[in-house]
Motif scaffolding. Structure first.
Motif, PDB file in Angstrom:
ATOM      1  N   PRO A  33       0.808  -1.231   0.000  1.00  0.00           N
ATOM      2  CA  PRO A  33       0.000   0.000   0.000  1.00  0.00           C
ATOM      3  C   PRO A  33       0.834   1.270   0.000  1.00  0.00           C
ATOM      4  O   PRO A  33       0.323   2.331  -0.368  1.00  0.00           O
ATOM      5  CB  PRO A  33      -0.816  -0.137   1.298  1.00  0.00           C
ATOM      6  CG  PRO A  33      -0.064  -1.106   2.143  1.00  0.00           C
ATOM      7  CD  PRO A  33       0.589  -2.064   1.194  1.00  0.00           C
ATOM      8  N   ALA A  34       2.110   1.159   0.411  1.00  0.00           N
ATOM      9  CA  ALA A  34       2.992   2.335   0.416  1.00  0.00           C
ATOM     10  C   ALA A  34       4.096   2.112  -0.628  1.00  0.00           C
ATOM     11  O   ALA A  34       5.104   1.452  -0.349  1.00  0.00           O
ATOM     12  CB  ALA A  34       3.596   2.554   1.802  1.00  0.00           C
ATOM     13  N   PRO A  35       3.933   2.611  -1.862  1.00  0.00           N
ATOM     14  CA  PRO A  35       4.883   2.325  -2.950  1.00  0.00           C
ATOM     15  C   PRO A  35       6.310   2.769  -2.648  1.00  0.00           C
ATOM     16  O   PRO A  35       7.258   2.187  -3.187  1.00  0.00           O
ATOM     17  CB  PRO A  35       4.304   3.112  -4.138  1.00  0.00           C
ATOM     18  CG  PRO A  35       2.879   3.330  -3.800  1.00  0.00           C
ATOM     19  CD  PRO A  35       2.818   3.458  -2.310  1.00  0.00           C
ATOM     20  N   ASP A  36       6.486   3.776  -1.806  1.00  0.00           N
ATOM     21  CA  ASP A  36       7.824   4.281  -1.510  1.00  0.00           C
ATOM     22  C   ASP A  36       8.515   3.519  -0.385  1.00  0.00           C
ATOM     23  O   ASP A  36       9.674   3.815  -0.058  1.00  0.00           O
ATOM     24  CB  ASP A  36       7.763   5.761  -1.129  1.00  0.00           C
ATOM     25  CG  ASP A  36       7.503   6.655  -2.331  1.00  0.00           C
ATOM     26  OD1 ASP A  36       7.424   6.116  -3.452  1.00  0.00           O
ATOM     27  OD2 ASP A  36       7.366   7.882  -2.146  1.00  0.00           O
ATOM     28  N   LEU A  37       7.834   2.537   0.225  1.00  0.00           N
ATOM     29  CA  LEU A  37       8.391   1.821   1.367  1.00  0.00           C
ATOM     30  C   LEU A  37       9.333   0.712   0.896  1.00  0.00           C
ATOM     31  O   LEU A  37       8.971  -0.123   0.073  1.00  0.00           O
ATOM     32  CB  LEU A  37       7.275   1.215   2.208  1.00  0.00           C
ATOM     33  CG  LEU A  37       7.741   0.382   3.419  1.00  0.00           C
ATOM     34  CD1 LEU A  37       8.492   1.249   4.421  1.00  0.00           C
ATOM     35  CD2 LEU A  37       6.542  -0.311   4.073  1.00  0.00           C
ATOM     36  N   TYR A  38      10.545   0.723   1.429  1.00  0.00           N
ATOM     37  CA  TYR A  38      11.533  -0.329   1.138  1.00  0.00           C
ATOM     38  C   TYR A  38      11.255  -1.476   2.109  1.00  0.00           C
ATOM     39  O   TYR A  38      11.877  -1.580   3.163  1.00  0.00           O
ATOM     40  CB  TYR A  38      12.943   0.234   1.287  1.00  0.00           C
ATOM     41  CG  TYR A  38      14.045  -0.687   0.838  1.00  0.00           C
ATOM     42  CD1 TYR A  38      13.852  -1.649  -0.149  1.00  0.00           C
ATOM     43  CD2 TYR A  38      15.322  -0.590   1.399  1.00  0.00           C
ATOM     44  CE1 TYR A  38      14.861  -2.492  -0.552  1.00  0.00           C
ATOM     45  CE2 TYR A  38      16.352  -1.412   0.998  1.00  0.00           C
ATOM     46  CZ  TYR A  38      16.117  -2.367   0.023  1.00  0.00           C
ATOM     47  OH  TYR A  38      17.148  -3.205  -0.376  1.00  0.00           O
ATOM     48  N   ASP A  39      10.320  -2.339   1.735  1.00  0.00           N
ATOM     49  CA  ASP A  39       9.830  -3.365   2.653  1.00  0.00           C
ATOM     50  C   ASP A  39      10.675  -4.632   2.601  1.00  0.00           C
ATOM     51  O   ASP A  39      11.580  -4.778   1.777  1.00  0.00           O
ATOM     52  CB  ASP A  39       8.361  -3.677   2.377  1.00  0.00           C
ATOM     53  CG  ASP A  39       8.118  -4.169   0.954  1.00  0.00           C
ATOM     54  OD1 ASP A  39       9.042  -4.767   0.352  1.00  0.00           O
ATOM     55  OD2 ASP A  39       7.007  -3.958   0.437  1.00  0.00           O
ATOM     56  N   ASP A  40      10.360  -5.561   3.489  1.00  0.00           N
ATOM     57  CA  ASP A  40      11.171  -6.771   3.660  1.00  0.00           C
ATOM     58  C   ASP A  40      11.219  -7.631   2.396  1.00  0.00           C
ATOM     59  O   ASP A  40      12.260  -8.225   2.073  1.00  0.00           O
ATOM     60  CB  ASP A  40      10.639  -7.602   4.827  1.00  0.00           C
ATOM     61  CG  ASP A  40      10.861  -6.938   6.178  1.00  0.00           C
ATOM     62  OD1 ASP A  40      11.710  -6.026   6.238  1.00  0.00           O
ATOM     63  OD2 ASP A  40      10.204  -7.330   7.163  1.00  0.00           O
ATOM     64  N   LYS A  41      10.101  -7.715   1.673  1.00  0.00           N
ATOM     65  CA  LYS A  41      10.080  -8.558   0.472  1.00  0.00           C
ATOM     66  C   LYS A  41      11.002  -8.002  -0.612  1.00  0.00           C
ATOM     67  O   LYS A  41      11.715  -8.751  -1.290  1.00  0.00           O
ATOM     68  CB  LYS A  41       8.649  -8.684  -0.052  1.00  0.00           C
ATOM     69  CG  LYS A  41       7.735  -9.486   0.863  1.00  0.00           C
ATOM     70  CD  LYS A  41       6.330  -9.606   0.277  1.00  0.00           C
ATOM     71  CE  LYS A  41       5.432 -10.429   1.194  1.00  0.00           C
ATOM     72  NZ  LYS A  41       4.055 -10.556   0.650  1.00  0.00           N
ATOM     73  N   LEU A  42      11.014  -6.685  -0.749  1.00  0.00           N
ATOM     74  CA  LEU A  42      11.909  -6.079  -1.736  1.00  0.00           C
ATOM     75  C   LEU A  42      13.354  -6.186  -1.271  1.00  0.00           C
ATOM     76  O   LEU A  42      14.265  -6.399  -2.080  1.00  0.00           O
ATOM     77  CB  LEU A  42      11.528  -4.613  -1.951  1.00  0.00           C
ATOM     78  CG  LEU A  42      12.312  -3.854  -3.022  1.00  0.00           C
ATOM     79  CD1 LEU A  42      12.223  -4.570  -4.375  1.00  0.00           C
ATOM     80  CD2 LEU A  42      11.803  -2.424  -3.155  1.00  0.00           C
TER      81      LEU A  42
END
Length: 497
Positions: A198-207
């Motif tokens: 939901p937050a395109p700018d978030l560098y999340d764990d999956k990426l």
């Protein structure tokens, strides 16, 4: 024709080539008979396909060769043109287009060589000339690199390229406008991408997991952090990768087809070392190599043994560049690390550091000898492997073992630091001469300096391969930290001397 610097030089080459033929061949190789015609057609096909080796057909004058085979051409000129094209191409594809040691001062190898007369004799004797031409190139992973070259050239016409902007460190959990660009760039590199949250700018764990997988394949530090090295790697263009493959095809042509039955191969390009004995890989290890400023050279040498608890005599360049500033701040700065300073290089007359005006000493003409005593902090660690070379480098243990956890392990002044040296020597001795790793460890723990001779010498090859192939043929790229690949490709394109 072959891009010689002058017409006179090229004509001299043709005369020499014709002379080489006449010294052993009763019949022309390329004209005047059906077997000659078959050879000529096979040669033209090979020249047309030179690009599959990272070579250019124009370097061998393929258009002029084809014109010389048309009806009405002068047979003597045709014979000379095809002979020149053949010996140039055959030499290039079998031993390399350029002289390796002329490219870079940090290359000093015994490159494969062929005699022009031998090539011509082999050509005349070959029952299947097409098969003979195909046999000239190296084996091993060379065909896989050729396949990779074709694949990446095909990608060049189809693939998109998105530049990842520079910026500060992008760490897991951060929000940054570069994240959508990062996703796009990784997708272009054919990595399987997770769905955007939901937050395109978030560098999340999956990426982050995808980035870590990418970092591992490129020999980068696997931390998921997007810093300067990872950004630079992601921004490597398809043309850059193609250039790398071309350079590594050339570098493979330099090396002997058979490296021997007992040898160590260090690849400074991917920070690895393997020990081959009897044709089998019996030991492999991570290594640390030189920085871009002090690159590990490409050499061939012989290892005959090792020493425990070595002294480290500091090279004058390191003394002047790194230790002189420390001595200027504090004359006794080196003592706590076990260093001693001697008045000269001839004897062991020790110097009181406080007696020297260090500000008056030139870093480029450092006159004193600095030596580090054996011990836990010694730069060479506990084991030292000497071998002859003109660069003054060697293989050794290290006190900074934590550096092996890094991906890009280019931290030394050119020497090769081995991760598990005792395990390596155990494989070299293989139970012979009463060798015991435990007894050597006791010698080390006791602070003793001892020399051990290998039961058989070990040939050492230090190379710089930034593109290799896995056992399944998949190409593995490492970044060109020394910039040698670019120099190789530039040298290949230069006209002949």
């Amino acid at each position: 024709m072959t891009r010689y610097r002058s017409l006179a030089g090229f004509l001299a080459f043709l005369i020499g080539a014709i002379g080489s033929i006449s010294s052993f061949a009763a019949e022309p190789l390329w004209v005047g008979s059906d077997p000659a015609r078959v050879r000529a057609e096979a040669l033209v096909a090979a020249l047309r396909g030179a690009s599959a080796h990272g070579l250019e057909p124009g370097w061998y004058g393929v258009s002029e060769v084809e014109k010389a085979l048309l009806p009405g051409a002068d047979p003597a000129v045709t014979e000379a043109l095809l002979t020149a094209a053949f010996v140039t191409y055959a030499s290039d594809v079998s031993t390399g287009r350029v002289r390796a040691n002329r490219i870079d001062g940090n290359i000093d190898i015994q490159q494969r060589r062929v005699e022009r007369s031998d090539l011509l004799k082999e050509a005349a004797a070959a029952s299947d000339f097409s098969a003979y031409l195909a046999s000239l190139s190296p084996k091993g992973d060379y065909p896989a690199l050729q396949k990779a070259l074709a694949t990446w050239r095909d990608k060049r016409a189809k693939a998109a390229f998105t530049l990842l902007p520079d910026g500060g460190l992008l760490k897991p959990g951060m929000s940054d406008p570069r994240v959508p660009v990062l996703r796009k760039r990784l997708a272009e590199l054919e990595l399987v991408m997770p769905e955007t949250g939901p937050a395109p700018d978030l560098y999340d764990d999956k990426l982050v997991a995808v980035v870590k997988a990418y970092q591992e394949t490129k020999g980068l530090t696997v931390d998921g952090v997007i810093g300067a090295k990872t950004t630079q790697s992601l921004n490597t263009t398809i043309d850059d990768r193609i250039e790398q493959i071309v350079a590594n095809l050339e570098r493979r042509r330099w090396l002997p087809e058979d490296l021997g039955s007992r040898y160590v191969l260090v690849n400074a390009g991917d920070y690895s070392m393997v020990f081959i004995d009897g044709g089998r890989t019996v030991f492999q290890s991570l290594v640390i190599v030189g920085t871009p400023k002090d690159p590990t050279p490409e050499i061939q040498s012989v290892m005959r043994g090792f020493q425990t608890n070595p002294y480290w005599t500091v090279p004058q360049s390191i003394s002047g560049e790194e230790y002189l500033p420390m001595l200027r701040r504090n004359p006794y700065a080196l003592q706590s690390a076990g260093f001693k300073i001697f008045e000269n290089w001839q004897d062991n007359t020790e110097l009181d550091p406080a007696s020297v005006d260090w500000n008056s000493i030139s870093p480029k003409a450092f006159p004193y000898r600095i030596r580090q005593d054996p011990g836990a902090g010694n730069a060479l660690g506990y084991i030292f492997f000497p071998f002859n070379n003109r660069y003054g480098i060697y293989m050794h243990d290290t006190a900074n073992r934590w550096l092996f956890t890094e991906g890009s392990r280019n931290f030394s002044h050119g020497c090769i630091r081995l991760q598990n040296p005792l395990d390596f020597v155990e494989k070299v001795f293989d139970g012979r001469n009463g060798f015991s790793k435990e007894r050597v460890r006791q010698v080390i723990d006791g602070g003793q300096q001892a020399h051990y001779a290998f039961p058989d010498s070990v040939v050492l090859h230090v190379t710089y391969r930034t593109v290799t192939a896995n056992t399944d043929g998949t190409p593995v790229f490492r970044d060109d930290i020394y910039g040698r690949d670019r120099r190789v490709v530039r040298e290949m394109a230069k006209p002949r001397s």
